[in-house]
Design a protein around this motif. Sequence first.
Motif, PDB file in Angstrom:
ATOM      1  N   ARG A   1      17.504  29.504  89.993  1.00 21.79           N
ATOM      2  CA  ARG A   1      18.455  29.107  88.986  1.00 21.79           C
ATOM      3  C   ARG A   1      17.509  27.901  88.130  1.00 21.79           C
ATOM      4  O   ARG A   1      17.043  27.647  87.350  1.00 21.79           O
TER       5      ARG A   1
ATOM      6  N   VAL B   1      14.391  28.294  87.040  1.00 18.87           N
ATOM      7  CA  VAL B   1      14.763  29.064  85.649  1.00 18.87           C
ATOM      8  C   VAL B   1      14.483  28.193  84.740  1.00 18.87           C
ATOM      9  O   VAL B   1      13.796  27.235  83.631  1.00 18.87           O
TER      10      VAL B   1
ATOM     11  N   ASP C   1      11.102  25.556  84.430  1.00 19.79           N
ATOM     12  CA  ASP C   1      10.483  27.057  83.658  1.00 19.79           C
ATOM     13  C   ASP C   1      10.299  27.108  82.480  1.00 19.79           C
ATOM     14  O   ASP C   1       9.481  27.590  81.426  1.00 19.79           O
ATOM     15  N   ALA C   2      11.943  26.739  81.934  1.00 19.22           N
ATOM     16  CA  ALA C   2      11.920  26.727  80.650  1.00 19.22           C
ATOM     17  C   ALA C   2      11.700  26.227  79.747  1.00 19.22           C
ATOM     18  O   ALA C   2      11.348  26.566  78.773  1.00 19.22           O
TER      19      ALA C   2
ATOM     20  N   ASN D   1       8.514  25.288  80.016  1.00 17.85           N
ATOM     21  CA  ASN D   1       7.311  25.209  79.546  1.00 17.85           C
ATOM     22  C   ASN D   1       6.794  25.878  78.629  1.00 17.85           C
ATOM     23  O   ASN D   1       6.782  27.103  79.188  1.00 17.85           O
TER      24      ASN D   1
ATOM     25  N   LEU E   1       4.990  30.166  79.477  1.00 18.78           N
ATOM     26  CA  LEU E   1       5.518  30.418  79.752  1.00 18.78           C
ATOM     27  C   LEU E   1       7.138  31.166  79.540  1.00 18.78           C
ATOM     28  O   LEU E   1       6.881  31.075  77.871  1.00 18.78           O
ATOM     29  N   THR E   2       7.489  32.668  79.439  1.00 14.31           N
ATOM     30  CA  THR E   2       8.238  33.368  78.768  1.00 14.31           C
ATOM     31  C   THR E   2       9.635  33.731  78.976  1.00 14.31           C
ATOM     32  O   THR E   2       9.407  33.837  80.286  1.00 14.31           O
ATOM     33  N   GLN E   3      10.380  34.016  78.496  1.00 13.98           N
ATOM     34  CA  GLN E   3      11.484  34.155  79.741  1.00 13.98           C
ATOM     35  C   GLN E   3      12.011  35.432  78.439  1.00 13.98           C
ATOM     36  O   GLN E   3      11.641  36.147  77.439  1.00 13.98           O
ATOM     37  N   SER E   4      12.591  36.889  79.667  1.00 13.70           N
ATOM     38  CA  SER E   4      13.174  37.829  78.759  1.00 13.70           C
ATOM     39  C   SER E   4      14.011  38.767  79.660  1.00 13.70           C
ATOM     40  O   SER E   4      14.730  37.786  80.846  1.00 13.70           O
ATOM     41  N   THR E   5      14.573  38.824  79.035  1.00 18.59           N
ATOM     42  CA  THR E   5      16.856  39.160  79.254  1.00 18.59           C
ATOM     43  C   THR E   5      16.079  41.095  80.044  1.00 18.59           C
ATOM     44  O   THR E   5      15.534  41.374  79.585  1.00 18.59           O
ATOM     45  N   HIS E   6      16.949  41.285  81.165  1.00 24.15           N
ATOM     46  CA  HIS E   6      16.921  42.463  81.494  1.00 24.15           C
ATOM     47  C   HIS E   6      18.500  43.036  82.356  1.00 24.15           C
ATOM     48  O   HIS E   6      19.173  42.172  81.800  1.00 24.15           O
TER      49      HIS E   6
END
Length: 188
Positions: free
Chosen positions: A43, A46, A49-50, A52, A55-60
């Motif tokens: 956590r 993450v 990295d938010a 950066n 980078l990209t984040q996605s919801t799963h």
Amino acid sequence: MKHVKKVSRRTRAVTGGALVAAVALGGFGAYSANASSPAPAARAAVAADASNKDLTQSTHLTVDAAGRAAQAALDAARKDNQRVTVAVVDRNGNTIVTLRGDGAGPQSYESAEKKAYTAVSWNAPTSELAERLKQAPNLKDIPGTLFLAGGAPVTAKNAPVAGIGVAGAPSGDLDEKYARAGVAALGK
């Protein structure tokens, strides 16, 4: 000449059984590790990295939510005495869970997964996508897709996060009705 010792049948059976058990337990451990919630260190990574921009984040969808959705779709089909298979795939089209109902035909397994994949790929119910084939018939040539009614996307903030596919009922309309029941179960 090298001397090779003969190994008894019993020794080979015990060794083989131990090897199978070790592989099975290793696979279970990997599954358990993937199905659990992230550790505090993960956590923190993450969160770091938010910021950066590369980078990209996605919801799963979680495994529990996928299971709940699949079970709701299967229950809706059972209520109508339909024998179906339900598949839930993640945003990337990877299967999270597949439930094959009692008496579902052998073709329904692969069809359900392909319908789920198709729905999440285009963020649209597969019944709508089947209509698009009239204008763009080459869509059906895309590997892994199936343009038959029975797939429904799962969205979060208008973005696709999963797809639910159902196959095995006598019509695509029924398959899609059950897929939508799975989607609806996630809103509760």
